[in-house]
Design a protein around this motif. Sequence first.
Motif: not given
Length: 116
Positions: A79-82, A87-95
């Motif tokens: 669950g924590l890994a999920h 969170e990483r997907r939300r904070t990554e910048l779009p291309p």
Amino acid sequence: MRRPWRPLEYDAARMMFNRANELLGANWTLHDLRHTATYLMLDDAGLAPVYVQKILGHRYLSTLDIYNRPTREDVISAGLAHHARQERRRTELPPSAAEPSYNPASLSVLFGRDLS
């Protein structure tokens, strides 16, 4: 004991287990190996349960439920890994919009005009 060397078929493997069980005073079976292999395959995050289902020849995925007994720690860490992945997907910048992800020459052929 099996000369000439050839693949170990079910009956020969069963007899081998019977001899080993007599020597060890145990009662292991080939089906016990199947159960152990199933637990190990389901514990491998890289192997989807549907593939384990196919390997074992089970008709329904729900048949694997008897093997699927994650520990409390496994559930918490998964669950924590999920949530960390989310969170990483939300904070990554779009291309970058400055770099086109297409070939302008291909588009000019497609639309029949110069897009540069």
